[in-house]
Design an enzyme around this catalytic site. Structure first.
Site, PDB file in Angstrom:
ATOM      1  N   SER A 121     -46.737  16.003  28.296  1.00 29.59           N
ATOM      2  CA  SER A 121     -46.452  16.340  26.900  1.00 29.59           C
ATOM      3  C   SER A 121     -44.996  16.790  26.799  1.00 29.59           C
ATOM      4  CB  SER A 121     -47.420  17.410  26.394  1.00 29.59           C
ATOM      5  OG  SER A 121     -47.220  17.653  25.014  1.00 29.59           O
ATOM      6  N   THR A 122     -44.741  18.026  26.403  1.00 27.46           N
ATOM      7  CA  THR A 122     -43.372  18.508  26.219  1.00 27.46           C
ATOM      8  C   THR A 122     -42.565  18.369  27.508  1.00 27.46           C
ATOM      9  OG1 THR A 122     -44.279  20.135  24.691  1.00 27.46           O
ATOM     10  CG2 THR A 122     -42.001  20.443  25.387  1.00 27.46           C
ATOM     11  N   HIS A 132     -47.978  12.633  25.026  1.00 28.76           N
ATOM     12  CA  HIS A 132     -48.127  13.010  23.620  1.00 28.76           C
ATOM     13  C   HIS A 132     -46.871  12.574  22.869  1.00 28.76           C
ATOM     14  CE1 HIS A 132     -50.888  16.527  25.071  1.00 28.76           C
ATOM     15  NE2 HIS A 132     -51.508  15.365  25.067  1.00 28.76           N
ATOM     16  N   MET A 190     -47.079  21.413  26.990  1.00 31.92           N
ATOM     17  CA  MET A 190     -47.656  22.592  26.356  1.00 31.92           C
ATOM     18  C   MET A 190     -49.166  22.443  26.254  1.00 31.92           C
ATOM     19  SD  MET A 190     -46.847  24.148  22.554  1.00 31.92           S
ATOM     20  CE  MET A 190     -47.629  22.859  21.617  1.00 31.92           C
ATOM     21  N   ASP A 215     -54.296  20.167  27.584  1.00 33.53           N
ATOM     22  CA  ASP A 215     -54.871  18.821  27.570  1.00 33.53           C
ATOM     23  C   ASP A 215     -54.677  18.182  28.949  1.00 33.53           C
ATOM     24  OD1 ASP A 215     -56.023  16.475  26.542  1.00 33.53           O
ATOM     25  OD2 ASP A 215     -54.055  15.637  26.060  1.00 33.53           O
TER      26      ASP A 215
END
Length: 365
Positions: free
Chosen positions: A176-177, A202, A295, A298
């Site tokens: 993600s991030t 993401h 972050m 997930d």
């Protein structure tokens, strides 16, 4: 409680006002100033010492990318890019993430006030996350009110492991991030005949295609945005389209990509948990999985399901992660056998892929 101090940089007076109002409504955020261009921003950074910058791309006197590049060289600090939902906006934003921006927020082409208001929680959360991504301890911030979270059960019921059906190792990566840059580092190190790789990052729908194309230019593997029914082959990497879950399925003769338009899982679509669950059900002990920077959590439970089914699992370590949320959550669950720096992950994934399944277990690092 220490508040996150933000400087808003945008050439549009309306955007500066909307962002400032929206961010100021969060008690954990203080907008300390605004700037209409990078040269003004440079002086205000010196004067105000903000924790986080929100930065537009197209501005007078100096574009946002040039300013970001200079900033990261001379005074590194957390930056959240304000991007447009266009092909050009996606390309520029991906470049900004390569240069060190922590995250991005997409703005619409019209009806700014309405759409910015709809995304208020998201932009506030991204700004506070960016502050936490700094290499120092900060006071914890108040959690935002958020809708209920769904698990992977909403898309794919948990099933018995497939054992070693198909006989081909498949690598699954979730991020993600900070993940766009982390994925680049992994893919750049892969040879052209590497085992197939499936990736859930993401990312918005408008960005996943340009991201896949960008990765294709920097990797010896063939990298593409996954299509429904597409056969999974060695030497290829498949990136989940934004707005659709990516699953790996066995169709009776070969592994294929399946796209699923189910609800968001862990508030994400695509979701890493969904990809990992499909790997546990279809690939089983031949699966190899890595959870990279990001972050939230997930992918943590999905990684645990993979490990419990006999798959080989690892996570990126805290020191090399932009945010050690997802990999940290998986590590705390005991879902990973190894914790590695980013620049060691590709080599380890390849080594695991070449080990016989029965001998691939490793001790925790």
């Amino acid at each position: 409680m220490e508040r996150v101090r933000v400087l808003v940089v945008d050439d549009s007076a309306l955007v500066r006002k909307l962002l400032s109002t929206m961010l100021s409504c969060d008690p954990a955020i203080e907008v300390v100033g605004t700037a209409a261009d990078p040269l003004i921003a440079r002086e205000k950074i010196k004067q105000l010492n903000p924790d986080v910058l929100t930065l537009d791309v197209e501005m007078p006197r100096m574009d946002g990318i040039t300013f970001l590049e200079n900033l990261m060289r001379l005074r590194p600090m957390p930056v959240v890019m304000i991007s447009s939902l266009t092909q050009e906006g996606a390309e520029v934003t991906l470049r900004a993430l390569e240069l060190g921006a922590v995250d991005f927020f997409t703005k619409p082409n019209n009806d700014l006030a309405s759409t910015f208001a709809d995304g208020a929680q998201e932009i506030c959360a991204k700004v506070k996350l960016a502050a936490l991504a700094r290499p120092r301890q900060r006071t914890a911030v108040r959690k935002l009110d958020v809708p209920p979270r769904l698990t992977a059960d909403a898309v794919l019921p948990r099933a018995q492991s497939a054992g070693t059906r198909g006989g081909m190792p498949i690598i699954a990566i979730g991020a993600s991030t900070g993940g766009t840059e982390a994925i680049r580092v992994v893919l750049e190190a892969m040879p052209p005949d590497a085992p197939p790789i499936v990736i859930t990052q993401h990312i918005p729908a408008a960005f996943s295609g340009p991201f896949a194309a960008r990765m294709d230019t920097c990797s010896a593997m063939r990298v593409c945005e996954a299509r429904d029914g597409q056969p999974i082959q060695p030497g290829h990497a498949y990136i989940a389209p934004g707005g659709e879950h990516l699953l790996v399925m066995w169709d009776g003769a070969k592994y294929v990509c399946r796209l699923h338009n189910g609800p968001p899982v862990n508030r994400h679509k695509p979701s890493v948990d969904v990809l990992f669950r499909s790997m546990a059900a279809s690939v089983g002990k031949s699966a190899i999985a890595a959870l990279l920077t990001g972050m939230g959590d997930d992918g943590a439970r999905g990684l645990l399901e993979l490990q419990q089914g006999g798959a080989r699992t690892l996570v990126q370590d805290e020191e090399s992660s932009v945010v050690w949320g997802m990999p940290g959550a998986a590590w705390k669950l005991g879902a990973a056998s190894e914790k590695l720096p980013l620049d060691h992950i590709a080599a380890r994934l390849l080594a695991l892929a070449h080990q016989p399944v029965s001998r691939a277990a490793v001790s925790a690092t």
